[in-house]
Design a protein around this motif. Sequence first.
Motif: not given
Length: 217
Positions: A79-95, A135-140
């Motif tokens: 249901k996004l009306k914009g976009f989401v920037r996700v910051f994450y880390r994998d298990e056993n990964d410090y980056q 879903m919400n979709v971007v239409t062009v």
Amino acid sequence: MKILKFEYYTEEILIENLRKIHLKGSPDLKIYKNAKIYIKENVDTNDIHFPQYYVLEKDLNEIELTRRELLEYGIDIFKLKGFVRVFYRDENDYQVKIFDVLPPVVEISKADGDIPLLNDGMHRLYLAHREGCKMNVVTVEDFDHSYPYYALPNEGGWSNLKRCSEVPDIKKNYRIKEYKTLFRDFNTAFINVTQSRTNKKPRQLKVAGEKVRVCGE
């Protein structure tokens, strides 16, 4: 994958970024620059045509996990009306790694009889379809139709789509032999949207404008 924080950007910033998208290797060909771009809400997944013949299990699992974790903060990627920037880390990964989640991007394709043809977001679309969610979709619309999408629609639709553990030999039915010249490179304006994020170093892009929300800091 553990989400550390996210940033939610507005519809206006989403559209502004989409206008910067260019064809792969051709920075002057910004085919969405003067297009009509808008978010269409509560779209039935059966109404969207798509070119893919497969979805990958690992990508489905990642998107499903992302949705589940963001729902805890009241953000539904269906249901996004914009976009989401996700910051994450994998298990056993410090980056710390980054990727953007957009609504699926759909072009009204004149080359295919003005059908709504999916350009990006197959795994999100699949999960919504599986769960019976709209879903919400971007239409062009009204983009530069001299450059149609690089693959033809999968005429079999959902009945001709397979879940795979590895990328199969037949991925899409390409429109022309030099199909890469028609590839929309969403990663020119967003981070890690159209590629597997495993062992990839994200491109650090700056986004103008205000974030709606930042969580997890």
